[in-house]
Enzyme design. Structure first.
Site, PDB file in Angstrom:
ATOM      1  N   HIS A 126      85.633  64.337  50.780  1.00  0.00           N
ATOM      2  CA  HIS A 126      84.247  63.945  50.528  1.00  0.00           C
ATOM      3  C   HIS A 126      83.862  62.765  51.396  1.00  0.00           C
ATOM      4  O   HIS A 126      84.684  61.886  51.690  1.00  0.00           O
ATOM      5  CB  HIS A 126      84.073  63.556  49.057  1.00  0.00           C
ATOM      6  CG  HIS A 126      85.165  62.641  48.544  1.00  0.00           C
ATOM      7  ND1 HIS A 126      85.048  61.271  48.540  1.00  0.00           N
ATOM      8  CD2 HIS A 126      86.403  62.912  48.065  1.00  0.00           C
ATOM      9  CE1 HIS A 126      86.166  60.738  48.057  1.00  0.00           C
ATOM     10  NE2 HIS A 126      87.014  61.715  47.770  1.00  0.00           N
ATOM     11  N   ASP A 144      89.921  55.459  49.812  1.00  0.00           N
ATOM     12  CA  ASP A 144      90.485  56.438  48.875  1.00  0.00           C
ATOM     13  C   ASP A 144      91.713  57.043  49.555  1.00  0.00           C
ATOM     14  O   ASP A 144      91.615  57.535  50.692  1.00  0.00           O
ATOM     15  CB  ASP A 144      89.415  57.500  48.592  1.00  0.00           C
ATOM     16  CG  ASP A 144      89.813  58.501  47.517  1.00  0.00           C
ATOM     17  OD1 ASP A 144      90.946  58.429  47.008  1.00  0.00           O
ATOM     18  OD2 ASP A 144      88.964  59.361  47.197  1.00  0.00           O
ATOM     19  N   HIS A 157      81.356  59.983  46.272  1.00  0.00           N
ATOM     20  CA  HIS A 157      80.999  61.309  46.776  1.00  0.00           C
ATOM     21  C   HIS A 157      79.560  61.230  47.279  1.00  0.00           C
ATOM     22  O   HIS A 157      78.612  61.268  46.499  1.00  0.00           O
ATOM     23  CB  HIS A 157      81.156  62.370  45.681  1.00  0.00           C
ATOM     24  CG  HIS A 157      82.583  62.583  45.274  1.00  0.00           C
ATOM     25  ND1 HIS A 157      83.340  63.640  45.733  1.00  0.00           N
ATOM     26  CD2 HIS A 157      83.405  61.855  44.484  1.00  0.00           C
ATOM     27  CE1 HIS A 157      84.563  63.559  45.228  1.00  0.00           C
ATOM     28  NE2 HIS A 157      84.625  62.486  44.466  1.00  0.00           N
ATOM     29  N   GLU A 210      96.298  62.013  51.139  1.00  0.00           N
ATOM     30  CA  GLU A 210      94.898  61.677  51.431  1.00  0.00           C
ATOM     31  C   GLU A 210      94.804  60.404  52.248  1.00  0.00           C
ATOM     32  O   GLU A 210      95.540  59.442  52.030  1.00  0.00           O
ATOM     33  CB  GLU A 210      94.135  61.497  50.119  1.00  0.00           C
ATOM     34  CG  GLU A 210      92.672  61.114  50.289  1.00  0.00           C
ATOM     35  CD  GLU A 210      91.948  60.954  48.958  1.00  0.00           C
ATOM     36  OE1 GLU A 210      90.708  60.969  48.953  1.00  0.00           O
ATOM     37  OE2 GLU A 210      92.642  60.807  47.927  1.00  0.00           O
ATOM     38  N   GLU A 215      91.593  65.093  51.787  1.00  0.00           N
ATOM     39  CA  GLU A 215      92.720  65.149  50.850  1.00  0.00           C
ATOM     40  C   GLU A 215      93.240  66.573  50.670  1.00  0.00           C
ATOM     41  O   GLU A 215      92.826  67.285  49.768  1.00  0.00           O
ATOM     42  CB  GLU A 215      92.346  64.541  49.505  1.00  0.00           C
ATOM     43  CG  GLU A 215      91.007  64.959  48.929  1.00  0.00           C
ATOM     44  CD  GLU A 215      90.668  64.188  47.667  1.00  0.00           C
ATOM     45  OE1 GLU A 215      91.585  63.899  46.867  1.00  0.00           O
ATOM     46  OE2 GLU A 215      89.475  63.878  47.474  1.00  0.00           O
ATOM     47  N   ASP A 236      97.117  58.529  43.382  1.00  0.00           N
ATOM     48  CA  ASP A 236      95.833  58.541  44.085  1.00  0.00           C
ATOM     49  C   ASP A 236      95.096  57.258  43.711  1.00  0.00           C
ATOM     50  O   ASP A 236      94.814  57.015  42.529  1.00  0.00           O
ATOM     51  CB  ASP A 236      95.034  59.781  43.656  1.00  0.00           C
ATOM     52  CG  ASP A 236      93.781  60.010  44.489  1.00  0.00           C
ATOM     53  OD1 ASP A 236      93.380  59.117  45.240  1.00  0.00           O
ATOM     54  OD2 ASP A 236      93.203  61.110  44.355  1.00  0.00           O
TER      55      ASP A 236
END
Length: 312
Positions: free
Chosen positions: A165, A103, A173, A294, A200, A92
Protein backbone atom coordinates in the site's frame (compact mmCIF):
# COMPACT_ATOMS: atom_id res chain seq x y z
CA UNK A 1 3.74 17.17 1.65
CA UNK A 2 3.92 13.53 0.61
CA UNK A 3 0.74 12.37 -1.06
CA UNK A 4 0.02 15.82 -2.54
CA UNK A 5 2.12 15.30 -5.66
CA UNK A 6 4.56 17.98 -4.51
CA UNK A 7 8.24 17.24 -3.82
CA UNK A 8 9.05 16.20 -0.27
CA UNK A 9 10.87 18.87 1.72
CA UNK A 10 14.22 18.16 3.33
CA UNK A 11 12.57 18.13 6.76
CA UNK A 12 9.83 15.74 5.61
CA UNK A 13 12.40 13.39 4.08
CA UNK A 14 14.45 13.48 7.29
CA UNK A 15 11.40 12.46 9.34
CA UNK A 16 10.51 9.72 6.84
CA UNK A 17 14.02 8.29 6.94
CA UNK A 18 14.12 8.50 10.73
CA UNK A 19 10.85 6.58 10.95
CA UNK A 20 12.32 3.95 8.64
CA UNK A 21 15.48 3.54 10.69
CA UNK A 22 13.53 3.22 13.93
CA UNK A 23 11.11 0.71 12.41
CA UNK A 24 14.00 -1.36 11.07
CA UNK A 25 15.68 -1.44 14.48
CA UNK A 26 12.42 -2.38 16.19
CA UNK A 27 11.71 -5.12 13.63
CA UNK A 28 15.14 -6.68 14.08
CA UNK A 29 14.92 -6.40 17.85
CA UNK A 30 11.51 -8.08 17.83
CA UNK A 31 12.82 -10.86 15.61
CA UNK A 32 15.68 -11.47 18.05
CA UNK A 33 13.15 -12.11 20.83
CA UNK A 34 11.28 -14.84 18.95
CA UNK A 35 12.01 -18.25 20.47
CA UNK A 36 10.03 -21.25 21.74
CA UNK A 37 7.78 -20.20 24.60
CA UNK A 38 8.17 -16.47 23.99
CA UNK A 39 5.09 -14.41 24.84
CA UNK A 40 3.59 -12.33 22.05
CA UNK A 41 2.61 -9.72 24.63
CA UNK A 42 6.14 -9.40 25.97
CA UNK A 43 7.69 -9.18 22.50
CA UNK A 44 5.16 -6.63 21.24
CA UNK A 45 5.49 -4.45 24.33
CA UNK A 46 9.29 -4.53 24.03
CA UNK A 47 9.08 -3.55 20.35
CA UNK A 48 6.61 -0.74 20.97
CA UNK A 49 8.65 0.55 23.92
CA UNK A 50 11.79 0.68 21.77
CA UNK A 51 9.99 2.74 19.12
CA UNK A 52 8.88 5.23 21.79
CA UNK A 53 12.36 5.37 23.36
CA UNK A 54 13.80 6.28 19.96
CA UNK A 55 11.50 9.31 19.78
CA UNK A 56 8.79 7.91 17.49
CA UNK A 57 5.35 6.40 18.05
CA UNK A 58 4.10 3.02 16.83
CA UNK A 59 2.35 3.60 13.50
CA UNK A 60 0.19 0.61 14.41
CA UNK A 61 0.29 -2.11 17.08
CA UNK A 62 3.10 -4.62 16.74
CA UNK A 63 1.68 -7.61 14.84
CA UNK A 64 2.84 -11.03 16.00
CA UNK A 65 1.31 -13.62 13.70
CA UNK A 66 2.10 -17.33 14.11
CA UNK A 67 1.79 -20.06 11.43
CA UNK A 68 -1.61 -19.83 9.68
CA UNK A 69 -2.27 -16.38 11.17
CA UNK A 70 -1.20 -13.98 8.44
CA UNK A 71 -1.78 -10.56 9.95
CA UNK A 72 -3.58 -8.33 12.45
CA UNK A 73 -2.89 -10.34 15.57
CA UNK A 74 -1.65 -8.31 18.49
CA UNK A 75 -2.29 -9.34 22.09
CA UNK A 76 -5.52 -8.14 23.66
CA UNK A 77 -6.10 -6.91 27.18
CA UNK A 78 -6.26 -10.47 28.48
CA UNK A 79 -5.35 -12.42 25.32
CA UNK A 80 -1.85 -13.68 24.60
CA UNK A 81 -0.14 -16.49 22.66
CA UNK A 82 3.23 -18.19 23.00
CA UNK A 83 5.59 -19.37 20.28
CA UNK A 84 5.46 -23.15 19.65
CA UNK A 85 8.59 -25.29 19.34
CA UNK A 86 8.15 -25.29 15.55
CA UNK A 87 6.59 -22.27 13.90
CA UNK A 88 6.90 -19.40 11.48
CA UNK A 89 6.36 -16.07 13.21
CA UNK A 90 5.70 -12.78 11.41
CA UNK A 91 6.80 -9.64 13.27
CA UNK A 92 5.26 -6.61 11.56
CA UNK A 93 6.02 -3.15 12.97
CA UNK A 94 5.55 0.48 12.05
CA UNK A 95 6.94 3.78 13.27
CA UNK A 96 5.55 7.30 13.03
CA UNK A 97 7.67 10.44 13.33
CA UNK A 98 5.31 13.39 13.37
CA UNK A 99 2.98 11.34 11.16
CA UNK A 100 5.66 10.33 8.64
CA UNK A 101 5.50 6.56 8.45
CA UNK A 102 7.45 3.36 7.99
CA UNK A 103 6.08 -0.19 7.81
CA UNK A 104 8.23 -3.32 7.80
CA UNK A 105 8.04 -7.03 8.60
CA UNK A 106 10.16 -10.16 8.92
CA UNK A 107 9.41 -13.88 9.25
CA UNK A 108 11.29 -15.92 11.83
CA UNK A 109 11.40 -19.72 11.60
CA UNK A 110 11.49 -21.45 14.98
CA UNK A 111 12.73 -25.04 15.15
CA UNK A 112 14.21 -27.27 12.49
CA UNK A 113 11.65 -27.32 9.69
CA UNK A 114 12.98 -27.11 6.14
CA UNK A 115 9.56 -26.55 4.63
CA UNK A 116 8.91 -23.51 6.82
CA UNK A 117 12.39 -22.24 6.10
CA UNK A 118 11.79 -22.52 2.35
CA UNK A 119 8.47 -20.74 2.76
CA UNK A 120 10.14 -17.84 4.56
CA UNK A 121 12.86 -17.68 1.92
CA UNK A 122 10.24 -17.47 -0.84
CA UNK A 123 8.77 -14.30 0.65
CA UNK A 124 12.20 -12.78 1.25
CA UNK A 125 13.30 -13.55 -2.31
CA UNK A 126 10.10 -11.92 -3.56
CA UNK A 127 10.91 -8.74 -1.65
CA UNK A 128 14.47 -8.83 -2.96
CA UNK A 129 13.06 -9.10 -6.49
CA UNK A 130 11.00 -5.95 -5.86
CA UNK A 131 14.06 -4.08 -4.60
CA UNK A 132 15.81 -5.00 -7.86
CA UNK A 133 13.10 -3.46 -10.08
CA UNK A 134 11.74 -0.62 -7.96
CA UNK A 135 12.05 2.66 -9.86
CA UNK A 136 10.17 5.89 -10.50
CA UNK A 137 7.01 5.18 -12.53
CA UNK A 138 7.40 1.41 -12.26
CA UNK A 139 4.26 -0.46 -13.23
CA UNK A 140 2.41 -1.91 -10.26
CA UNK A 141 1.73 -4.95 -12.45
CA UNK A 142 5.47 -5.57 -12.73
CA UNK A 143 5.88 -5.45 -8.96
CA UNK A 144 3.17 -8.06 -8.51
CA UNK A 145 4.62 -10.18 -11.31
CA UNK A 146 8.07 -10.16 -9.70
CA UNK A 147 6.57 -11.21 -6.36
CA UNK A 148 4.48 -14.01 -7.85
CA UNK A 149 7.36 -15.34 -9.96
CA UNK A 150 9.72 -15.53 -6.97
CA UNK A 151 7.18 -17.24 -4.72
CA UNK A 152 5.97 -19.67 -7.37
CA UNK A 153 9.57 -20.48 -8.22
CA UNK A 154 9.88 -21.93 -4.75
CA UNK A 155 6.71 -23.99 -5.13
CA UNK A 156 4.44 -21.76 -3.04
CA UNK A 157 1.53 -19.39 -3.68
CA UNK A 158 1.28 -15.65 -3.05
CA UNK A 159 -1.59 -14.55 -0.82
CA UNK A 160 -3.77 -12.79 -3.34
CA UNK A 161 -6.06 -10.83 -1.02
CA UNK A 162 -3.30 -9.19 0.98
CA UNK A 163 -1.52 -6.25 -0.60
CA UNK A 164 1.11 -3.62 -0.12
CA UNK A 165 0.00 0.00 0.00
CA UNK A 166 1.02 3.58 -0.56
CA UNK A 167 1.28 5.79 2.52
CA UNK A 168 1.06 9.48 3.33
CA UNK A 169 1.23 11.51 6.52
CA UNK A 170 -0.81 9.82 9.27
CA UNK A 171 -2.35 7.54 6.64
CA UNK A 172 -1.12 3.95 6.38
CA UNK A 173 -3.25 3.14 3.34
CA UNK A 174 -3.20 6.15 1.04
CA UNK A 175 -5.23 4.77 -1.84
CA UNK A 176 -3.02 2.59 -4.03
CA UNK A 177 -2.73 -1.14 -3.39
CA UNK A 178 0.22 -3.30 -4.49
CA UNK A 179 -0.94 -6.86 -5.24
CA UNK A 180 1.31 -9.85 -4.55
CA UNK A 181 0.59 -11.33 -7.98
CA UNK A 182 0.44 -10.26 -11.61
CA UNK A 183 -2.95 -8.58 -11.42
CA UNK A 184 -3.99 -7.50 -14.92
CA UNK A 185 -6.14 -4.70 -13.49
CA UNK A 186 -2.91 -2.94 -12.48
CA UNK A 187 -1.27 -3.21 -15.91
CA UNK A 188 -1.43 0.51 -16.66
CA UNK A 189 -1.04 1.82 -13.11
CA UNK A 190 2.32 3.19 -12.05
CA UNK A 191 4.00 4.47 -8.89
CA UNK A 192 4.20 8.17 -9.68
CA UNK A 193 6.88 9.98 -7.67
CA UNK A 194 7.13 11.23 -5.05
CA UNK A 195 5.47 8.31 -3.29
CA UNK A 196 5.99 6.27 -0.14
CA UNK A 197 5.00 2.64 -0.55
CA UNK A 198 5.11 -0.48 1.60
CA UNK A 199 5.55 -3.70 -0.34
CA UNK A 200 4.83 -6.89 1.62
CA UNK A 201 4.99 -10.25 -0.13
CA UNK A 202 2.97 -12.94 1.64
CA UNK A 203 3.52 -16.55 0.63
CA UNK A 204 1.83 -19.78 1.68
CA UNK A 205 1.65 -23.50 1.01
CA UNK A 206 -2.14 -23.22 1.19
CA UNK A 207 -4.87 -21.75 -1.00
CA UNK A 208 -3.35 -18.29 -1.20
CA UNK A 209 -6.29 -16.53 0.44
CA UNK A 210 -6.94 -15.19 3.93
CA UNK A 211 -10.24 -15.00 5.78
CA UNK A 212 -11.41 -13.08 8.83
CA UNK A 213 -11.22 -14.77 12.21
CA UNK A 214 -13.89 -13.85 14.78
CA UNK A 215 -11.51 -11.90 17.00
CA UNK A 216 -10.17 -8.36 16.58
CA UNK A 217 -7.67 -6.55 18.78
CA UNK A 218 -6.88 -3.61 16.48
CA UNK A 219 -9.09 -0.63 15.53
CA UNK A 220 -8.67 2.80 13.98
CA UNK A 221 -10.74 5.98 13.94
CA UNK A 222 -12.41 6.96 10.68
CA UNK A 223 -12.94 10.63 11.50
CA UNK A 224 -16.70 10.24 11.15
CA UNK A 225 -19.09 11.82 13.64
CA UNK A 226 -20.83 9.05 15.68
CA UNK A 227 -24.37 10.43 15.74
CA UNK A 228 -26.36 9.10 18.65
CA UNK A 229 -23.32 7.74 20.50
CA UNK A 230 -23.42 7.54 24.27
CA UNK A 231 -21.43 9.98 26.36
CA UNK A 232 -19.04 7.19 27.40
CA UNK A 233 -18.38 6.24 23.78
CA UNK A 234 -17.79 9.85 22.77
CA UNK A 235 -15.38 10.28 25.64
CA UNK A 236 -13.41 7.21 24.57
CA UNK A 237 -13.37 8.37 20.94
CA UNK A 238 -11.97 11.76 21.99
CA UNK A 239 -9.24 9.94 23.88
CA UNK A 240 -8.46 7.75 20.84
CA UNK A 241 -8.27 10.71 18.46
CA UNK A 242 -6.00 12.69 20.77
CA UNK A 243 -3.61 9.79 21.31
CA UNK A 244 -3.61 7.98 17.96
CA UNK A 245 -5.25 10.29 15.43
CA UNK A 246 -6.51 7.99 12.65
CA UNK A 247 -3.66 5.48 12.95
CA UNK A 248 -4.49 1.93 14.10
CA UNK A 249 -4.37 1.25 17.83
CA UNK A 250 -4.44 -1.82 20.07
CA UNK A 251 -7.32 -2.40 22.44
CA UNK A 252 -4.74 -3.07 25.16
CA UNK A 253 -3.42 0.48 24.75
CA UNK A 254 -6.70 1.78 26.21
CA UNK A 255 -6.23 -0.18 29.43
CA UNK A 256 -5.98 0.52 32.40
CA UNK A 257 -7.01 4.16 31.77
CA UNK A 258 -10.38 2.66 30.85
CA UNK A 259 -12.09 -0.39 32.32
CA UNK A 260 -12.22 -3.47 30.12
CA UNK A 261 -16.03 -3.58 30.17
CA UNK A 262 -16.24 0.11 29.21
CA UNK A 263 -13.80 -0.41 26.36
CA UNK A 264 -15.75 -3.36 24.95
CA UNK A 265 -19.10 -1.55 24.98
CA UNK A 266 -17.72 1.65 23.49
CA UNK A 267 -15.77 -0.10 20.74
CA UNK A 268 -18.86 -2.06 19.71
CA UNK A 269 -20.99 1.09 19.57
CA UNK A 270 -18.40 3.21 17.77
CA UNK A 271 -17.81 0.48 15.21
CA UNK A 272 -21.54 0.14 14.59
CA UNK A 273 -21.75 3.92 14.11
CA UNK A 274 -18.77 3.79 11.70
CA UNK A 275 -16.59 6.03 13.86
CA UNK A 276 -14.13 3.15 14.17
CA UNK A 277 -12.90 0.43 11.81
CA UNK A 278 -12.31 -3.04 13.22
CA UNK A 279 -9.40 -5.16 11.90
CA UNK A 280 -10.13 -8.87 12.41
CA UNK A 281 -7.28 -11.31 12.76
CA UNK A 282 -6.55 -12.75 9.29
CA UNK A 283 -5.89 -16.47 8.83
CA UNK A 284 -5.00 -18.54 5.77
CA UNK A 285 -8.19 -20.07 4.38
CA UNK A 286 -6.92 -23.66 4.43
CA UNK A 287 -5.03 -23.36 7.70
CA UNK A 288 -1.62 -23.44 6.00
CA UNK A 289 1.35 -21.44 7.32
CA UNK A 290 2.08 -17.98 5.91
CA UNK A 291 5.36 -16.08 5.50
CA UNK A 292 5.77 -12.31 5.14
CA UNK A 293 8.59 -9.87 4.50
CA UNK A 294 8.09 -6.13 4.05
CA UNK A 295 9.98 -2.92 3.35
CA UNK A 296 8.98 0.71 2.91
CA UNK A 297 10.25 2.47 -0.23
CA UNK A 298 10.48 6.19 -0.88
CA UNK A 299 10.31 6.61 -4.64
CA UNK A 300 11.36 10.04 -5.87
CA UNK A 301 11.72 11.25 -9.45
CA UNK A 302 15.45 10.44 -9.49
CA UNK A 303 16.01 7.88 -6.73
CA UNK A 304 14.62 5.05 -4.63
CA UNK A 305 15.36 4.69 -0.93
CA UNK A 306 14.50 1.53 1.00
CA UNK A 307 13.78 3.38 4.23
CA UNK A 308 13.51 0.25 6.40
CA UNK A 309 16.66 -1.54 5.25
CA UNK A 310 18.98 -1.83 8.27
CA UNK A 311 22.14 -1.22 6.25
CA UNK A 312 20.77 1.91 4.56
Amino acid sequence: MLGSGKPMSEEELKKTLTAGAIAAEARDYGASLVKPGASAREVCEEVESLIIKRGARPAFPCNFSINEVAAHYTPGISDDVRVPDKAIVKVDVGASVDGYLADTAVSVVVGDDERLRALAESAKEALDAVIAIMAPNVRIYDIGKAIERAIAGRGFRPVKNLTGHTMSRYLLHAGESIPNFADRSTFYRRLRPPVLVAVEPFSTSGRGLVVDAPRAFIYSATGREPKGASEASRSLLDYILKRFSTLPFAVRWLYPEWKESEISRALDELTRLKALVRYPVLVEASGAPVAQFEHTFFVDKDKVIVTTRAER
